[in-house]
Design a protein around this motif. Structure first.
Motif, PDB file in Angstrom:
ATOM      1  N   VAL A 170       7.350   6.906   2.197  1.00  0.00           N
ATOM      2  CA  VAL A 170       6.153   7.040   3.046  1.00  0.00           C
ATOM      3  C   VAL A 170       6.512   6.841   4.519  1.00  0.00           C
ATOM      4  O   VAL A 170       6.029   7.555   5.399  1.00  0.00           O
ATOM      5  CB  VAL A 170       5.050   6.027   2.641  1.00  0.00           C
ATOM      6  N   ARG A 171       7.403   5.884   4.771  1.00  0.00           N
ATOM      7  CA  ARG A 171       7.821   5.654   6.159  1.00  0.00           C
ATOM      8  C   ARG A 171       8.568   6.864   6.699  1.00  0.00           C
ATOM      9  O   ARG A 171       8.415   7.233   7.863  1.00  0.00           O
ATOM     10  CB  ARG A 171       8.708   4.418   6.249  1.00  0.00           C
ATOM     11  N   GLU A 187       9.370   3.884  -2.796  1.00  0.00           N
ATOM     12  CA  GLU A 187       8.117   4.531  -2.393  1.00  0.00           C
ATOM     13  C   GLU A 187       7.817   4.233  -0.929  1.00  0.00           C
ATOM     14  O   GLU A 187       7.435   5.120  -0.164  1.00  0.00           O
ATOM     15  CB  GLU A 187       6.951   4.044  -3.269  1.00  0.00           C
ATOM     16  N   VAL A 209       3.246  -3.041  10.128  1.00  0.00           N
ATOM     17  CA  VAL A 209       2.694  -2.880   8.785  1.00  0.00           C
ATOM     18  C   VAL A 209       2.610  -4.243   8.081  1.00  0.00           C
ATOM     19  O   VAL A 209       1.619  -4.554   7.419  1.00  0.00           O
ATOM     20  CB  VAL A 209       3.558  -1.884   7.981  1.00  0.00           C
ATOM     21  N   ASN A 240       1.319  -5.607  -1.074  1.00  0.00           N
ATOM     22  CA  ASN A 240       2.049  -4.346  -0.993  1.00  0.00           C
ATOM     23  C   ASN A 240       2.370  -3.855  -2.394  1.00  0.00           C
ATOM     24  O   ASN A 240       3.145  -4.483  -3.123  1.00  0.00           O
ATOM     25  CB  ASN A 240       3.356  -4.572  -0.202  1.00  0.00           C
ATOM     26  N   ASP A 241       1.758  -2.747  -2.801  1.00  0.00           N
ATOM     27  CA  ASP A 241       2.017  -2.260  -4.152  1.00  0.00           C
ATOM     28  C   ASP A 241       2.967  -1.061  -4.161  1.00  0.00           C
ATOM     29  O   ASP A 241       3.076  -0.340  -5.150  1.00  0.00           O
ATOM     30  CB  ASP A 241       0.710  -1.919  -4.869  1.00  0.00           C
ATOM     31  N   TYR A 242       3.655  -0.822  -3.059  1.00  0.00           N
ATOM     32  CA  TYR A 242       4.700   0.203  -3.043  1.00  0.00           C
ATOM     33  C   TYR A 242       5.987  -0.410  -3.570  1.00  0.00           C
ATOM     34  O   TYR A 242       6.294  -1.556  -3.284  1.00  0.00           O
ATOM     35  CB  TYR A 242       4.978   0.672  -1.601  1.00  0.00           C
ATOM     36  N   GLU A 278       8.215   9.961   5.704  1.00  0.00           N
ATOM     37  CA  GLU A 278       7.226  11.034   5.853  1.00  0.00           C
ATOM     38  C   GLU A 278       6.517  10.933   7.201  1.00  0.00           C
ATOM     39  O   GLU A 278       6.189  11.927   7.833  1.00  0.00           O
ATOM     40  CB  GLU A 278       6.224  10.897   4.707  1.00  0.00           C
ATOM     41  N   ASN A 279       6.292   9.707   7.658  1.00  0.00           N
ATOM     42  CA  ASN A 279       5.554   9.489   8.906  1.00  0.00           C
ATOM     43  C   ASN A 279       6.418   8.846   9.986  1.00  0.00           C
ATOM     44  O   ASN A 279       5.946   8.056  10.783  1.00  0.00           O
ATOM     45  CB  ASN A 279       4.335   8.605   8.622  1.00  0.00           C
ATOM     46  N   PHE A 280       7.687   9.238  10.012  1.00  0.00           N
ATOM     47  CA  PHE A 280       8.652   8.591  10.911  1.00  0.00           C
ATOM     48  C   PHE A 280       8.196   8.598  12.375  1.00  0.00           C
ATOM     49  O   PHE A 280       8.415   7.653  13.110  1.00  0.00           O
ATOM     50  CB  PHE A 280      10.032   9.261  10.804  1.00  0.00           C
ATOM     51  N   TRP A 281       7.535   9.671  12.784  1.00  0.00           N
ATOM     52  CA  TRP A 281       7.147   9.817  14.183  1.00  0.00           C
ATOM     53  C   TRP A 281       6.121   8.775  14.588  1.00  0.00           C
ATOM     54  O   TRP A 281       5.982   8.444  15.760  1.00  0.00           O
ATOM     55  CB  TRP A 281       6.607  11.227  14.442  1.00  0.00           C
ATOM     56  N   ALA A 282       5.395   8.246  13.598  1.00  0.00           N
ATOM     57  CA  ALA A 282       4.368   7.252  13.911  1.00  0.00           C
ATOM     58  C   ALA A 282       4.985   5.899  14.251  1.00  0.00           C
ATOM     59  O   ALA A 282       4.319   5.036  14.825  1.00  0.00           O
ATOM     60  CB  ALA A 282       3.395   7.116  12.753  1.00  0.00           C
ATOM     61  N   PHE A 283       6.266   5.720  13.907  1.00  0.00           N
ATOM     62  CA  PHE A 283       6.930   4.449  14.169  1.00  0.00           C
ATOM     63  C   PHE A 283       7.735   4.468  15.452  1.00  0.00           C
ATOM     64  O   PHE A 283       8.321   3.468  15.826  1.00  0.00           O
ATOM     65  CB  PHE A 283       7.847   4.078  12.994  1.00  0.00           C
TER      66      PHE A 283
END
Lengths: 363, 152
Positions: free
Chosen positions: B143-144, B139, B122, B133-135, B146-151
């Protein structure tokens, strides 16, 4: 401002989505973490459609490869002509399941321990939904796993909605099959099942497993008596029959398979030495054309146990007991894409489905 | 062998360099096709958003794709070599292909960009695309997660 004043200024959103649409699913979801604008772009319904339009053009083969029958995890092997072989687990569904149908990136799975329990999931995004119980008792036939004779999954890429179809005969214990043919349809929009009943027709009694095609708003099954294609229109819930290519009806001793190819119906006929490929060029007129006649001489030994699973205009995926092969039509070359390492008891073709990777949501 | 009616166009880059291209080749760019069909009778077609470096590459690509004797396999090999450029040049070609509305080039360059991008973290993506990066920290964590499986 999100973007600093680089040589290219701000890279426009409409260009960024073109790039996102070409990322593999995992990478796409990681990209959501880059910044809030990109999260929003990727989450939009418009983008899902765009992404799916691109990704759906790459058909793959999905097989359930369990190391042994006692293996508790459901492991899926995905064979992709471009990217090779990869493995997925359905462990995010906290249940032992069997894949029953596949359509546009979603899978319909039934629970192995709990009869009558169905899930719809997207194995790429690991999203799943437990379907509400239909109020019908499980439909039974003389079938190894005693579950619905027909299972179909219809995922509409334009609307983002899907249907699950379970159809078969009620049979009370010890009695002959009743005349009534029950069809249960789950609608993702209403989150409910609806039921339609029709009288028994010879052709309803036998079906081919794993081969159902969803195009033009209808599900298409090939009857095992192989005399016609059974079609269920999901807008009207009406069943009708479609004829097979004339050449297929007259052939004997050959096996017939129904597949989808680039959004159209395709029939593959396999005899001892030939694989004939037919395409339905005109859906309204139900006109078939033979588009290829492939010699099977070089894989002669495999012919009795070979089954076509998935195809495009350029290639055909086939499964045998232990292998997944691909035939490239332009170069007329056969290639082995995957083979099982150990002595699996179940043949690969038994659980092989055509699959496309999309980000179709099942919620 | 070009027929007597085969027209040649002059394409002028933003830095005033002129390139000669057969009309049948140049109209792969819908923007140019539209200009020609609308009866543009300028001596040279000015391409204000494309510099000579990019225009030269684009013409090379156009000529390969317009060549009816090149097979699909040859085009694939050509594409593989063509995209071997520094990332900033890949981005530049995407912008130019978008401006000229050249679908074939857009496909190849976006694919190339995605192929590089998919290997990056990322942080690397932010760096290469010059994204702020505006998170907030929380936040981004959310998001990470929420999408843990993608990492994995």
């Amino acid at each position: 401002m999100n973007h600093c004043n680089s040589k290219y200024g701000v890279f426009p959103d409409d260009i960024m989505v073109q790039i996102f649409a070409r990322l593999p699913v995992k990478s796409l979801f990681r990209t959501k973490c880059v910044c809030k604008l990109w999260y929003k772009l990727i989450s939009e319904r418009y983008f899902t459609r765009l992404y799916n339009e691109v990704s759906v053009k790459n058909p793959m083969v999905l097989v359930e490869a369990n190391e042994s029958l006692s293996e508790s995890r459901s492991s899926l092997i995905l064979v992709d002509n471009m990217r090779g072989v990869s493995e997925f687990l359905l462990d995010f569904i906290k249940d032992r399941v069997r894949v029953r149908a596949s359509c546009n990136g979603l899978l319909c799975c039934s629970s192995i321990p709990d009869k009558g329990v169905y899930y719809v999931c997207n194995p790429m995004t690991r999203q799943y939904k437990l379907l509400p119980r239909s109020r019908e008792r499980p439909i039974t036939r003389f079938h190894p796993d005693g579950e619905a004779t027909l299972v179909g999954l219809a995922c509409n890429l334009l609307t983002g909605k899907y249907n699950v179809v379970l159809a078969g005969h009620h049979r009370s214990f010890g009695h002959r099959p009743e005349r009534t043919f029950i069809c249960l349809i789950f609608d993702s929009e209403s989150n409910k099942w609806r039921k339609s009943v029709s009288l028994q027709d010879d052709h309803f009694t036998h079906m081919n497993r794993n081969q159902v095609v969803f195009i033009n708003g209808a599900l298409h099954w090939l009857t095992a008596s192989c005399s016609c294609v059974l079609v269920l229109n999901l807008d009207s819930d009406i069943w009708r029959k479609m004829s097979l290519p004339d050449e297929v009806n007259s052939g004997s001793g050959s096996r017939i398979y129904l597949l989808e190819s680039d959004g159209r119906l395709s029939v593959i006929q396999i005899s001892e030495v030939w694989m004939n490929i037919f395409m339905m060029e005109d859906y309204d007129k139900e006109e078939w054309h033979m588009v290829d006649r492939v010699s099977l001489r070089c894989i002669r030994g495999m012919v009795p146990g070979i089954f076509p699973i998935s195809k495009t205009g350029e290639y055909v995926f086939l499964a045998t007991h232990k292998q997944v092969l691909v035939y490239q039509r332009n170069s007329r070359v056969w290639k082995e894409m995957y083979s099982v390492k150990n002595n699996a008891t179940l043949p690969l073709w038994f659980s092989a489905h055509s699959f496309r990777s999309t980000i179709f949501s099942c919620q | 062998m070009s027929s007597p009616e085969e027209k040649t166009l002059i394409l002028k880059s933003s830095d005033n360099e002129e390139f000669l291209v057969k009309e049948s080749v140049a109209v792969q760019c819908i923007t140019i096709k539209n200009l020609v069909e609308d009866g543009c009778d300028l001596d040279a077609i000015p391409l204000l958003n494309v510099d000579s470096k990019n225009l030269a590459w684009i013409i090379e690509f156009m000529e390969k794709y317009a060549d009816s004797t090149s097979t699909d396999a040859e085009k694939k090999d050509f594409d593989t070599e063509f995209v071997k450029k520094p990332f900033n040049d890949v981005l530049g070609l995407i912008l130019a292909a978008n401006y000229l509305n050249f679908p074939a080039l857009m496909d190849v360059m976006c694919d190339a960009c995605a192929n590089e991008m998919k290997l990056w973290s990322v942080e690397q993506v932010r760096e290469k695309f010059h994204i702020q990066n505006d998170y907030t920290e929380e936040e981004e964590k959310a998001v990470r997660a929420e999408n843990f499986w993608a990492f994995e």
